[in-house]
Design a protein around this motif. Sequence first.
Motif, PDB file in Angstrom:
ATOM      1  N   ASP A  45       0.871  -1.346  -0.094  1.00  0.00           N
ATOM      2  CA  ASP A  45      -0.129  -0.217   0.118  1.00  0.00           C
ATOM      3  C   ASP A  45       0.781   1.163   0.183  1.00  0.00           C
ATOM      4  O   ASP A  45       0.566   2.158  -0.728  1.00  0.00           O
ATOM      5  CB  ASP A  45      -0.724  -0.221   1.236  1.00  0.00           C
ATOM      6  N   GLU A  46       1.900   1.262   0.742  1.00  0.00           N
ATOM      7  CA  GLU A  46       2.926   2.334   0.819  1.00  0.00           C
ATOM      8  C   GLU A  46       3.502   2.595  -0.709  1.00  0.00           C
ATOM      9  O   GLU A  46       3.493   3.841  -0.851  1.00  0.00           O
ATOM     10  CB  GLU A  46       3.819   2.191   2.081  1.00  0.00           C
ATOM     11  N   PHE A  47       4.001   1.532  -1.060  1.00  0.00           N
ATOM     12  CA  PHE A  47       4.472   1.733  -2.415  1.00  0.00           C
ATOM     13  C   PHE A  47       3.630   2.367  -3.479  1.00  0.00           C
ATOM     14  O   PHE A  47       3.844   3.130  -4.356  1.00  0.00           O
ATOM     15  CB  PHE A  47       5.128   0.360  -2.941  1.00  0.00           C
ATOM     16  N   VAL A  48       2.550   1.974  -3.560  1.00  0.00           N
ATOM     17  CA  VAL A  48       1.307   2.170  -4.341  1.00  0.00           C
ATOM     18  C   VAL A  48       1.008   3.804  -4.409  1.00  0.00           C
ATOM     19  O   VAL A  48       1.127   4.466  -5.232  1.00  0.00           O
ATOM     20  CB  VAL A  48       0.055   1.453  -4.272  1.00  0.00           C
ATOM     21  N   LEU A  49       0.702   4.186  -3.143  1.00  0.00           N
ATOM     22  CA  LEU A  49       0.596   5.562  -2.824  1.00  0.00           C
ATOM     23  C   LEU A  49       1.707   6.644  -3.156  1.00  0.00           C
ATOM     24  O   LEU A  49       1.715   7.531  -3.827  1.00  0.00           O
ATOM     25  CB  LEU A  49       0.100   5.823  -1.160  1.00  0.00           C
ATOM     26  N   ARG A  50       3.126   6.051  -2.711  1.00  0.00           N
ATOM     27  CA  ARG A  50       4.102   6.758  -3.248  1.00  0.00           C
ATOM     28  C   ARG A  50       4.440   6.991  -4.333  1.00  0.00           C
ATOM     29  O   ARG A  50       4.878   7.972  -5.045  1.00  0.00           O
ATOM     30  CB  ARG A  50       5.362   6.181  -2.246  1.00  0.00           C
ATOM     31  N   GLU A 107       2.993  11.381   5.017  1.00  0.00           N
ATOM     32  CA  GLU A 107       3.402  10.889   6.075  1.00  0.00           C
ATOM     33  C   GLU A 107       4.136   9.711   6.054  1.00  0.00           C
ATOM     34  O   GLU A 107       4.994   9.572   7.077  1.00  0.00           O
ATOM     35  CB  GLU A 107       2.105  10.394   7.223  1.00  0.00           C
ATOM     36  N   LEU A 108       3.955   8.809   4.991  1.00  0.00           N
ATOM     37  CA  LEU A 108       4.789   7.639   4.850  1.00  0.00           C
ATOM     38  C   LEU A 108       6.349   8.132   4.500  1.00  0.00           C
ATOM     39  O   LEU A 108       6.936   7.229   4.899  1.00  0.00           O
ATOM     40  CB  LEU A 108       4.270   6.769   3.615  1.00  0.00           C
ATOM     41  N   GLU A 109       6.400   8.995   3.615  1.00  0.00           N
ATOM     42  CA  GLU A 109       7.818   9.569   3.393  1.00  0.00           C
ATOM     43  C   GLU A 109       8.520  10.129   4.530  1.00  0.00           C
ATOM     44  O   GLU A 109       9.654  10.236   4.561  1.00  0.00           O
ATOM     45  CB  GLU A 109       7.561  10.386   2.117  1.00  0.00           C
TER      46      GLU A 109
END
Length: 420
Positions: A45-50, A107-109
Amino acid sequence: MLLTKRFSGDRPGLDLLGIEKAAVPVTVVATDVLAQEAKPLPLLDEFVLRLLKAEVGGAVDIAAFLGLDQKLVDAVVADHFREGALVVGPALGQLTLTARGRRLADELESIRPIQKNFKLAFDRLTWSVADYEPRDLVTKSAAVNEGCVLLPAQRTTRIKAPDVTPAAVNSILKRNDRGRGGSIDVLDVIDVTPSMHRYLVVNLLIYGDQDRGEVETAIIVDGDHSDVHNTALGTLGGTDKLGFTVASAVSYTPLPPHLEAERVYPAPGTLFEENSPRVRGIQLFEHQAALMTALETAKDRLLISTDEATSSVVDSHFLAKLEQRLRARVRVDLVFSRCGREVQTELDRLARRYRRFRMHRPEGSATNTLVFDGNWVVSEFPWLSFRGAGLPFRDYQGTVVAVPEETDRAYVQGLAPFEP
């Protein structure tokens, strides 16, 4: 008795002959780790959003970029579409982050690794990180005073950072969030420093074949078999390392004919019930139950006679129970031929405080006898030294005699050599 009932039949062909208190060596280590706060989303999920924020393209492009099946990416896209983190269009196959999705990607970054320090228990028998409560760990002196068998360490070398893996630390933190690390993922273990040495008290079951001399052990942690500890002890030599041996069984002492005629064995019900047989045969572990019953319920008198008193039996628990009887104004007499310095010190302390407590030393070996109130236990069972390393394990059979005149006679005979 609960352990006896649960585990006595676990080793076919072997009898459960003893339950020892044992101590597993544990080192509490101060651990420096490189960690990051646990992310709120799975890695995909993180990779898709980023990647959407970086405008890599649609689901087809992201799947190709990550080298994954497009169905996996489509499932993630569908989830975030329902959550309002992205929208589809305007062009065919195009995906665009919403304001909510962009904030989540930011936020993830923004999460960066940090260095943290916390303490972990390291089990030196299994040579692995362990999830032990600090309150369950005791000092070596406390373990020795409790009569514990000190179990060996798998290695004598210093614990190093490679011995404490990030996976092991994360597993502990996820199972038990005591505020030691919060919601974090450990990326790397930088260093470990031993801060104190402790022991975890466990139960050690001793099984044996009294004819062949065969001995096996089993370690019980938190009420269950610990396969990892049993395997580790086995690789170190098991019973040979601990010096455990078994000896031939000791049958019950023959009673006078009029009592022998009444002897019931096996007897129904539990020990010392109101309707229990007046002369009842007892098995090995019922001896320990009888001793504990005497220490907890004696109202008028308590006589324990045996050859030796050891700290493995006369421990803090035993002494606390004994003092409770003395406070209840029960006359207590201990007859024994020898004992260790620590035991003698504690018993002398009680003797100074309570006039109804007396110790007696026979000229030769003491007879094994237990009398409390209207009960007389006839057995060769070593009442104050049945537990402890270095002693052979064997089966004992005995008899509880609850005949008032016989109990009175045994009580008087047991103390007669010491009366003025």
